[in-house]
Design a protein around this motif. Structure first.
Motif, short mmCIF file in Angstrom:
data_model
loop_
_atom_site.label_atom_id
_atom_site.label_comp_id
_atom_site.label_asym_id
_atom_site.label_seq_id
_atom_site.Cartn_x
_atom_site.Cartn_y
_atom_site.Cartn_z
N GLY A 108 0.83 -1.20 0.00
CA GLY A 108 0.00 0.00 0.00
C GLY A 108 0.87 1.25 0.00
O GLY A 108 1.97 1.27 0.56
N LEU A 109 0.37 2.29 -0.64
CA LEU A 109 1.11 3.55 -0.75
C LEU A 109 0.87 4.44 0.46
O LEU A 109 -0.14 4.31 1.16
N ALA A 110 1.80 5.36 0.69
CA ALA A 110 1.65 6.37 1.74
C ALA A 110 1.55 7.74 1.09
O ALA A 110 2.34 8.07 0.20
N GLU A 111 0.58 8.53 1.52
CA GLU A 111 0.46 9.95 1.15
C GLU A 111 1.06 10.72 2.32
O GLU A 111 0.46 10.81 3.39
N MET A 112 2.26 11.26 2.11
CA MET A 112 3.02 11.83 3.22
C MET A 112 2.81 13.33 3.42
O MET A 112 3.44 13.94 4.28
N HIS A 113 1.92 13.91 2.63
CA HIS A 113 1.49 15.28 2.92
C HIS A 113 -0.01 15.35 2.65
O HIS A 113 -0.47 15.89 1.64
N ALA A 114 -0.77 14.81 3.59
CA ALA A 114 -2.22 14.78 3.49
C ALA A 114 -2.82 15.78 4.47
O ALA A 114 -2.15 16.23 5.41
N HIS A 115 -4.06 16.10 4.24
CA HIS A 115 -4.81 16.91 5.20
C HIS A 115 -6.11 16.19 5.54
O HIS A 115 -6.85 15.78 4.65
N ILE A 116 -6.35 16.03 6.83
CA ILE A 116 -7.56 15.39 7.33
C ILE A 116 -8.56 16.51 7.64
O ILE A 116 -8.19 17.51 8.25
N PRO A 117 -9.81 16.36 7.23
CA PRO A 117 -10.78 17.42 7.53
C PRO A 117 -10.85 17.72 9.02
O PRO A 117 -10.68 16.81 9.85
N PRO A 118 -11.09 18.96 9.38
CA PRO A 118 -11.22 19.31 10.80
C PRO A 118 -12.47 18.68 11.39
O PRO A 118 -13.41 18.34 10.65
N ARG A 143 -0.05 10.83 6.34
CA ARG A 143 0.54 11.70 7.36
C ARG A 143 -0.21 13.03 7.31
O ARG A 143 -0.05 13.82 6.39
N GLY A 144 -1.10 13.22 8.29
CA GLY A 144 -1.89 14.44 8.35
C GLY A 144 -1.03 15.61 8.79
O GLY A 144 -0.39 15.56 9.84
N MET A 145 -1.08 16.69 8.01
CA MET A 145 -0.13 17.79 8.20
C MET A 145 -0.72 19.02 8.88
O MET A 145 -0.04 20.05 8.96
N LEU A 146 -1.93 18.93 9.39
CA LEU A 146 -2.46 20.04 10.18
C LEU A 146 -3.36 19.43 11.24
O LEU A 146 -4.56 19.26 11.04
N GLY A 147 -2.76 19.11 12.38
CA GLY A 147 -3.44 18.31 13.38
C GLY A 147 -4.42 19.07 14.25
O GLY A 147 -4.41 20.29 14.34
N HIS A 148 -5.25 18.28 14.91
CA HIS A 148 -6.28 18.78 15.82
C HIS A 148 -6.50 17.69 16.86
O HIS A 148 -6.33 16.50 16.56
N PRO A 149 -6.89 18.05 18.08
CA PRO A 149 -7.14 17.00 19.08
C PRO A 149 -8.09 15.90 18.59
O PRO A 149 -7.91 14.72 18.93
N GLY A 150 -9.06 16.28 17.78
CA GLY A 150 -10.00 15.28 17.25
C GLY A 150 -9.33 14.24 16.37
O GLY A 150 -9.83 13.11 16.24
N HIS A 151 -8.20 14.61 15.76
CA HIS A 151 -7.50 13.66 14.89
C HIS A 151 -6.83 12.55 15.69
O HIS A 151 -6.57 11.46 15.16
#
Length: 457
Positions: A83-93, A117-125
């Motif tokens: 499986g591939l890795a997306e190393m600059h992803a963004h997870i919805p807030p 790898r989510g690049m803008l984190g939040h406690p919910g993540h």
């Protein structure tokens, strides 16, 4: 003589027991598949792969009693990769509806991406990371950054100590560095991060500069940020804040003979690079928003998002500072940097910065791959950047990133060989996500639902 007879009987008994060994009812067999070794590019034909309890149990040429497996996937004529890795992803807030969050995560999986790898984190993540790990939703394995550390969120050394310590204690996988941090505050971020044991990655603030950033040992520098600015001679006497979009304004001043020095620093300090070249060939590039809107994957994005993307894209290319000839030179320098960082740097990681403008999650990785090919990277080098390299980056080579017995069963079944043509990565017959098999038919069904929901928003 009696002892010899007993020994022979024992051997026969054990042999019979082994040949009749019970096959787990939950085991999955992928039969007769062509396995691509992403470490060296070799092709292992007609392999039999057994998966159970989310892990790879066997990889062999032949297998006894294949008909005894409850689930068999016919791999004849197909190719399998990790499986591939997306190393600059963004997870919805977390403010995003849960249904949409799950749809975005599925878009990654639908394109063979089993790690992000989510690049803008939040406690919910942090919670989402565990939900994904437990398999309660169809989602890639998640690594998440801390909330942004930038010129507004961390303004003093004391604040740097407090936030870095708190983010490490909360369980974030790494710190996200954004623009605007002042030099002494940044140095405190680095010192505290090293003290508490949390890596940092992301942008290079202009007050830091690429050389100091590399010597500070970022885990990764994304977007090739700061490198073009580092090519400007000191004699040019420029204001760092006048750099424009990732150094675009300094393009006419760049001295490319300085590239080798920066590449050597990246290698010496073991700094990984995530190019996100697609960002510069789609958002900040002489291609019209109308042309991008016609691309098939846009059906998976809400209409409101597409309109926002169009507005921002049109603003960027209609800005008086933008011109196509300068962009071509800017793009050429970026590709030279990527080529040399790949050849002589510490290593490259696959990442497209989805969902930035016109980078649809999952689908954008294929545009990124074309950008890497344009920079001179080979198919095998690109596959490594999305498989074994991310596993090395996270120090988890014993968990994912390859097809080996004992690793988690993350794999992509393809109709043709990506080493011959990387567009093969778009011809997916199915995705295995930590042992959960998702065939093409199921992927297509779920994509149709995502498209329907997007058309209504």
């Amino acid at each position: 003589m009696k002892k010899l007879a007993l020994s022979l009987l024992l051997i026969v008994f054990v042999s019979c027991g082994q040949s009749e060994e019970k096959i787990s009812p939950t085991a999955i067999l992928i039969s007769n598949v062509n396995q691509i070794d992403v470490t060296n590019g070799s092709l292992l034909k007609n392999r039999q792969i057994v998966i159970d309890s989310g892990k790879i149990k066997r990889i062999t040429d032949d297998i006894e009693n294949p008909g005894a497996y409850t689930t068999t996937i016919d791999g004849t004529g197909k190719y399998v990769i990790p499986g591939l890795a997306e190393m600059h992803a963004h997870i919805p807030p977390p403010s995003t509806p849960a249904e949409r969050v799950e749809e975005v995560l599925f878009l990654y999986v639908a394109n063979g991406i089993t790690t992000i790898r989510g690049m803008l984190g939040h406690p919910g993540h942090l919670t989402l990371r565990e939900v994904a790990k437990e398999g309660r939703i169809i989602s890639p394995r998640i690594f998440t950054s801390s909330p942004s550390l930038n010129g507004n969120s961390v303004t003093s050394k004391e604040e740097a100590i407090q936030k870095v310590s708190a983010y490490q204690k909360a369980g974030y996988d790494f710190l996200k560095i954004h623009p605007g941090i002042q030099r002494e505050v940044f140095d405190q971020v680095v010192a505290t991060a090293n003290e508490v044991g949390i890596p940092f990655a992301g942008h290079v603030p202009v007050d830091i500069g690429i050389r100091h950033a590399l010597k500070s040992r970022y885990a990764s520098i994304d977007h090739v940020d700061g490198f073009l600015e580092g090519l400007v001679p000191e004699s040019a006497n420029v204001k760092p804040t006048d750099n424009g979009f990732f150094g675009y304004a300094f393009t006419p001043l760049a001295n490319t003979s300085k590239i080798d020095e920066l590449v050597a620093l990246a290698n010496q300090n073991e700094v990984w690079i995530v190019p996100t070249q697609s960002l510069f060939e789609r958002w900040f590039a002489p291609i019209s928003s109308d042309e991008l809107l016609q691309q098939p994957e846009m059906v998976y994005m809400p209409k409101t998002t597409l309109q926002n993307w169009k507005t921002r894209k049109d603003e960027s290319i209609n800005d008086p500072s933008f011109n196509t000839e300068q962009w071509k030179k800017f793009d050429g320098i970026r590709k030279e940097l990527i080529a040399k960082l790949n050849a002589n740097g510490h290593g490259m990681l696959l990442g497209s910065d989805a969902p930035q403008l016109f980078n649809v999650p999952g689908f954008s990785i294929h545009h990124e791959i074309q950008g890497m090919i344009g920079a001179g990277m080979t198919p095998l080098e690109i596959l490594k950047s999305g498989t074994v390299n991310p596993a090395r980056y996270f120090d988890m080579e014993d968990t994912f990133g390859d097809l080996k017995v004992g690793l988690e069963a993350d794999m992509v079944l393809l109709e043709s060989n990506p080493l011959d043509d990387m567009t093969a990565l778009q011809e997916i017959a199915g995705v295995m996500l930590r042992g959960r098999w998702i065939p093409k038919e199921e992927i297509d069904e779920k994509l149709a639902i995502v498209a329907k929901h997007a058309s209504q928003n």
